[in-house]
Design an enzyme around this catalytic site. Structure first.
Site, PDB file in Angstrom:
ATOM      1  N   SER A 154       0.826  -1.222   0.000  1.00  0.00           N
ATOM      2  CA  SER A 154       0.000   0.000   0.000  1.00  0.00           C
ATOM      3  C   SER A 154       0.853   1.262   0.000  1.00  0.00           C
ATOM      4  O   SER A 154       0.540   2.237  -0.702  1.00  0.00           O
ATOM      5  CB  SER A 154      -0.970   0.006   1.187  1.00  0.00           C
ATOM      6  OG  SER A 154      -0.296  -0.145   2.404  1.00  0.00           O
TER       7      SER A 154
ATOM      8  N   HIS B 135      -1.917  -8.831   1.990  1.00  0.00           N
ATOM      9  CA  HIS B 135      -1.582  -7.566   2.668  1.00  0.00           C
ATOM     10  C   HIS B 135      -2.744  -7.245   3.622  1.00  0.00           C
ATOM     11  O   HIS B 135      -3.091  -8.063   4.478  1.00  0.00           O
ATOM     12  CB  HIS B 135      -1.344  -6.501   1.594  1.00  0.00           C
ATOM     13  CG  HIS B 135      -0.797  -5.195   2.080  1.00  0.00           C
ATOM     14  ND1 HIS B 135      -0.155  -5.026   3.283  1.00  0.00           N
ATOM     15  CD2 HIS B 135      -0.789  -3.952   1.491  1.00  0.00           C
ATOM     16  CE1 HIS B 135       0.227  -3.764   3.417  1.00  0.00           C
ATOM     17  NE2 HIS B 135      -0.166  -3.083   2.353  1.00  0.00           N
TER      18      HIS B 135
ATOM     19  N   HIS C 298       5.699 -12.526   7.670  1.00  0.00           N
ATOM     20  CA  HIS C 298       5.930 -11.154   7.208  1.00  0.00           C
ATOM     21  C   HIS C 298       7.123 -11.140   6.261  1.00  0.00           C
ATOM     22  O   HIS C 298       8.061 -11.913   6.425  1.00  0.00           O
ATOM     23  CB  HIS C 298       6.196 -10.210   8.389  1.00  0.00           C
ATOM     24  CG  HIS C 298       5.943  -8.790   8.033  1.00  0.00           C
ATOM     25  ND1 HIS C 298       6.907  -7.988   7.488  1.00  0.00           N
ATOM     26  CD2 HIS C 298       4.818  -8.031   8.107  1.00  0.00           C
ATOM     27  CE1 HIS C 298       6.391  -6.792   7.259  1.00  0.00           C
ATOM     28  NE2 HIS C 298       5.126  -6.792   7.622  1.00  0.00           N
TER      29      HIS C 298
ATOM     30  N   ARG D 257       2.820  -4.391  16.690  1.00  0.00           N
ATOM     31  CA  ARG D 257       1.424  -3.946  16.569  1.00  0.00           C
ATOM     32  C   ARG D 257       0.486  -5.051  17.059  1.00  0.00           C
ATOM     33  O   ARG D 257      -0.585  -4.789  17.587  1.00  0.00           O
ATOM     34  CB  ARG D 257       1.112  -3.567  15.114  1.00  0.00           C
ATOM     35  CG  ARG D 257       1.974  -2.425  14.589  1.00  0.00           C
ATOM     36  CD  ARG D 257       1.805  -2.234  13.097  1.00  0.00           C
ATOM     37  NE  ARG D 257       2.223  -3.406  12.344  1.00  0.00           N
ATOM     38  CZ  ARG D 257       2.070  -3.559  11.033  1.00  0.00           C
ATOM     39  NH1 ARG D 257       1.503  -2.608  10.319  1.00  0.00           N
ATOM     40  NH2 ARG D 257       2.483  -4.676  10.425  1.00  0.00           N
TER      41      ARG D 257
ATOM     42  N   ASP E 158      -2.350  -8.203  11.593  1.00  0.00           N
ATOM     43  CA  ASP E 158      -3.707  -8.595  11.211  1.00  0.00           C
ATOM     44  C   ASP E 158      -4.259  -9.745  12.053  1.00  0.00           C
ATOM     45  O   ASP E 158      -5.461 -10.002  12.039  1.00  0.00           O
ATOM     46  CB  ASP E 158      -3.735  -8.977   9.726  1.00  0.00           C
ATOM     47  CG  ASP E 158      -3.373  -7.790   8.852  1.00  0.00           C
ATOM     48  OD1 ASP E 158      -3.858  -6.688   9.150  1.00  0.00           O
ATOM     49  OD2 ASP E 158      -2.591  -7.957   7.907  1.00  0.00           O
TER      50      ASP E 158
HETATM   51  N1  CMX Z   1       1.130 -19.540   6.072  1.00  0.00           N
HETATM   52  C1  CMX Z   1       1.564 -20.441   5.166  1.00  0.00           C
HETATM   53  N2  CMX Z   1       2.655 -20.269   4.386  1.00  0.00           N
HETATM   54  C2  CMX Z   1       3.353 -19.146   4.573  1.00  0.00           C
HETATM   55  C3  CMX Z   1       2.995 -18.172   5.531  1.00  0.00           C
HETATM   56  C4  CMX Z   1       1.822 -18.391   6.281  1.00  0.00           C
HETATM   57  N3  CMX Z   1       1.373 -17.510   7.158  1.00  0.00           N
HETATM   58  N4  CMX Z   1       3.898 -17.165   5.472  1.00  0.00           N
HETATM   59  C5  CMX Z   1       4.787 -17.486   4.524  1.00  0.00           C
HETATM   60  N5  CMX Z   1       4.457 -18.692   3.975  1.00  0.00           N
HETATM   61  C6  CMX Z   1       5.112 -19.382   2.864  1.00  0.00           C
HETATM   62  C7  CMX Z   1       5.048 -18.504   1.621  1.00  0.00           C
HETATM   63  O1  CMX Z   1       3.778 -18.597   0.990  1.00  0.00           O
HETATM   64  C8  CMX Z   1       6.194 -19.072   0.814  1.00  0.00           C
HETATM   65  O2  CMX Z   1       5.755 -20.299   0.262  1.00  0.00           O
HETATM   66  P1  CMX Z   1       6.217 -20.754  -1.237  1.00  0.00           P
HETATM   67  O3  CMX Z   1       7.715 -20.772  -1.192  1.00  0.00           O
HETATM   68  O4  CMX Z   1       5.575 -22.068  -1.388  1.00  0.00           O
HETATM   69  O5  CMX Z   1       5.683 -19.683  -2.151  1.00  0.00           O
HETATM   70  C9  CMX Z   1       7.230 -19.390   1.894  1.00  0.00           C
HETATM   71  O6  CMX Z   1       6.485 -19.540   3.125  1.00  0.00           O
HETATM   72  C10 CMX Z   1       8.283 -18.336   2.082  1.00  0.00           C
HETATM   73  O7  CMX Z   1       7.627 -17.102   2.329  1.00  0.00           O
HETATM   74  P2  CMX Z   1       8.308 -15.970   3.234  1.00  0.00           P
HETATM   75  O8  CMX Z   1       9.559 -15.550   2.547  1.00  0.00           O
HETATM   76  O9  CMX Z   1       8.390 -16.417   4.631  1.00  0.00           O
HETATM   77  O10 CMX Z   1       7.201 -14.829   3.195  1.00  0.00           O
HETATM   78  P3  CMX Z   1       6.915 -13.785   2.038  1.00  0.00           P
HETATM   79  O11 CMX Z   1       7.791 -12.609   2.248  1.00  0.00           O
HETATM   80  O12 CMX Z   1       6.948 -14.420   0.695  1.00  0.00           O
HETATM   81  O13 CMX Z   1       5.404 -13.407   2.315  1.00  0.00           O
HETATM   82  C11 CMX Z   1       3.522 -12.782   3.609  1.00  0.00           C
HETATM   83  C12 CMX Z   1       5.032 -12.581   3.395  1.00  0.00           C
HETATM   84  C13 CMX Z   1       3.047 -11.786   4.660  1.00  0.00           C
HETATM   85  C14 CMX Z   1       2.799 -12.469   2.287  1.00  0.00           C
HETATM   86  C15 CMX Z   1       3.269 -14.246   4.056  1.00  0.00           C
HETATM   87  O14 CMX Z   1       3.878 -14.461   5.299  1.00  0.00           O
HETATM   88  C16 CMX Z   1       1.791 -14.574   4.132  1.00  0.00           C
HETATM   89  O15 CMX Z   1       1.203 -14.936   3.113  1.00  0.00           O
HETATM   90  N6  CMX Z   1       1.179 -14.488   5.348  1.00  0.00           N
HETATM   91  C17 CMX Z   1      -0.249 -14.709   5.508  1.00  0.00           C
HETATM   92  C18 CMX Z   1      -1.021 -13.487   5.006  1.00  0.00           C
HETATM   93  C19 CMX Z   1      -0.867 -12.322   5.956  1.00  0.00           C
HETATM   94  O16 CMX Z   1      -1.009 -12.445   7.154  1.00  0.00           O
HETATM   95  N7  CMX Z   1      -0.600 -11.144   5.372  1.00  0.00           N
HETATM   96  C20 CMX Z   1      -0.535  -9.883   6.162  1.00  0.00           C
HETATM   97  C21 CMX Z   1       0.872  -9.355   6.331  1.00  0.00           C
HETATM   98  C22 CMX Z   1       0.856  -8.004   7.048  1.00  0.00           C
HETATM   99  C23 CMX Z   1       0.296  -6.952   6.163  1.00  0.00           C
HETATM  100  O17 CMX Z   1       0.907  -6.606   5.149  1.00  0.00           O
HETATM  101  O18 CMX Z   1      -0.805  -6.444   6.451  1.00  0.00           O
END
Ligand code: CMX
Length: 469
Positions: free
Chosen positions: A274, A304, A350, A359, A405
């Site tokens: 964002s 996000h 994250h 937070r 979140d």
């Molecule tokens: N549940 C399951 N798998 C997860 C995970 C979770 N909460 N967090 C990361 N992973 C997975 C990723 O999908 C990725 O899998 P692949 O290699 O199969 O694609 C792997 O672990 C490595 O990811 P990462 O480097 O740890 O995390 P990223 O930087 O790629 O992604 C985020 C960060 C936030 C998108 C991810 O942790 C996620 O999807 N979390 C759940 C959604 C969420 O809570 N989002 C809100 C974040 C805060 C915000 O911006 O508001």
């Protein structure tokens, strides 16, 4: 060290803005007691422009870090390639707003009542000026926002004419775009404003938009869930409390929760979707209405901001399958089932943070103080015990800890705001404070249009081969 000449120059710059000035010169330089936010900005900007000029001149060719092929393909993680003044994220410690941690903000920002939660107007002052506000300065921001809070009828018309199933975040974007017709920056640009003055209409647009967002958000809420009966603002309430009031929630606890919620979601440095989207679009000199909308369409993504909606949906699935008295073992099974079905566990992980999000901790503290026996709070606390271990076992998740979140929905549900599809709108209202403050600084500092280099797979292969020769 500021010279007397420099100080008088700053004061001169503020005077034409018609502000009563009081300056205290202490060891640290000038602590402004101006209560006019724009005048306080005008006093700060020349010094920061000079600082950036020096930085460019002295350090322009120095490297901040290299970019690997993995980073170029992997969402640009960790590439230090952006200037963002309002906040900085440390992977271990979490966010600092203008150098202050969340616990410090809770302690130092002015509150609506003795010992209460911080008010976001104080945070807006801090984000814009870099200085912790006095009570009078925060109050002056409340007044400024109140004066500009009236939303034109054509915005309500747009909202009323949308398809009834339009997601609240899509409604928010449409309403902000409807306001764009009033952009002062767009009008001034058309009229040929000099670039040294860009920040002023951007400031005006940003304040106008921030002032109107609570009324817009409340209208979206009332239209979507309460039959379209809108509630007038209460002139005695501050910005965040009025949002709660206009949504229909006047419980003192809910007002305090909304003040805290709106404070802590405001900013998370510049690289998140964002913030970066707002920054990128603003760099093309698209006005604050256009650039903020870009940020909001990004916040509406489930990885996000929409994650706070997804957390609630997911918790409701747990409750409908297992009931409220879920055990640790049942919770573990549910988390594994989520992962095995190819979904993420919302509210955990994250891209930058590597510890529990402060937070999250802040909201958990609020829940512990205000709703210690609430079953949903206990359920989220149970997740904290179960999820990180499982995510670690997958061997691929870089941060198994909860993010912001994971907890926000619990607070909202407790006070009766049960419609989870609306939650990201509340996040978006708060996010305006950070991304629009930075937008003012981006124009004040004359930051250029963003245009990083992209490469095809062929070009990457060729470059790597050339290095190996
Ligand atoms: N549940 C399951 N798998 C997860 C995970 C979770 N909460 N967090 C990361 N992973 C997975 C990723 O999908 C990725 O899998 P692949 O290699 O199969 O694609 C792997 O672990 C490595 O990811 P990462 O480097 O740890 O995390 P990223 O930087 O790629 O992604 C985020 C960060 C936030 C998108 C991810 O942790 C996620 O999807 N979390 C759940 C959604 C969420 O809570 N989002 C809100 C974040 C805060 C915000 O911006 O508001």
């Amino acid at each position: 060290m500021r010279s007397a000449k420099r100080l008088s120059g700053l004061l001169q710059q503020c005077r034409p803005l018609g502000t009563q000035l009081e300056e205290v010169v202490g060891l640290g330089g000038v602590r402004t007691l101006i209560t006019d936010l724009k005048a306080a900005m005008a006093a700060k900007i020349p010094k920061e422009q000079e600082r950036l000029r020096e930085l460019r001149k002295e350090c322009g060719p120095k490297a901040l870090g290299a970019c690997t092929v993995e980073q170029a393909i992997g969402g640009m993680r960790g590439i230090p390639a952006m200037l963002w003044e309002t906040s900085l994220l440390d992977p271990e410690e979490g966010i600092r707003f203008r150098g202050h941690t969340i616990p410090e903000l809770e302690e130092k920002l002015p509150s609506a009542k003795e010992g209460g939660e911080p008010i976001p107007e104080g945070l807006l002052w801090l984000l814009m000026t870099g200085e912790m506000p006095t009570v009078d300065q925060a109050k002056a921001v409340t007044e400024l926002l109140r004066e500009r809070s009236k939303v034109p009828d054509y915005v309500f018309d747009v909202l009323r004419n949308l398809h009834p199933n339009t997601h609240p975040m899509t409604q928010l974007c449409q309403a902000v775009l409807a306001l764009q017709v009033d952009s002062k920056f767009a009008a001034d640009y058309r009229a040929g404003i000099h670039k040294s003055k860009y920040w002023e209409p951007v400031f005006e647009d940003s304040i106008n938009l921030i002032a109107k967002l609570p009324t817009i958000a409340a209208a979206i809420y009332r239209n979507t869930y309460k039959g379209g009966k809108l509630i007038e603002a209460d002139p005695n309430l501050d910005w965040a409390a009025n949002l709660s009031h206009m949504m229909g929630y006047d419980d003192e606890g809910c007002l305090e929760m909304m003040r805290l919620y709106q404070t802590i979601h405001a900013d998370h440095e510049g690289g998140n979707v964002s913030a970066h989207a707002t920054h990128l679009v603003g760099s093309a000199l698209s006005d604050p209405y256009l650039s903020f909308t870009a940020g909001m369409t990004g916040l509406a993504g489930p990885l996000h901001g929409l994650a706070n909606q997804e957390v609630l949906r997911w918790l409701n699935e747990v409750r409908s399958e297992v009931g409220d008295g879920v055990t640790k073992e049942q919770m573990k099974e549910f988390v594994w089932a989520t992962l095995k079905s190819g979904k993420v566990v919302p509210g955990f992980g994250h891209a930058v943070l590597r510890k529990t999000d402060p937070r999250y901790t802040c909201q958990a503290g609020f829940a512990k103080r205000n709703m210690p026996d609430y079953p949903l709070y206990k359920l989220v606390a149970l997740l904290y015990d179960v999820v990180p271990d499982i995510l670690t076992q997958t061997g691929k998740v870089k941060n198994p800890w909860p993010n912001v979140d994971a907890h926000s929905g619990v607070l909202l549900q407790y006070y009766g705001i049960t419609e989870e599809n609306f939650y990201t709108v509340l996040f978006g209202v708060s996010r305006s404070l950070g991304v629009l403050s930075q937008g003012v600084w981006s124009r004040a500092l004359g930051l250029p249009i963003e245009r990083p280099k992209s490469l095809t797979m062929q070009a990457i292969e060729d470059r790597v081969r050339a290095q190996e020769l």
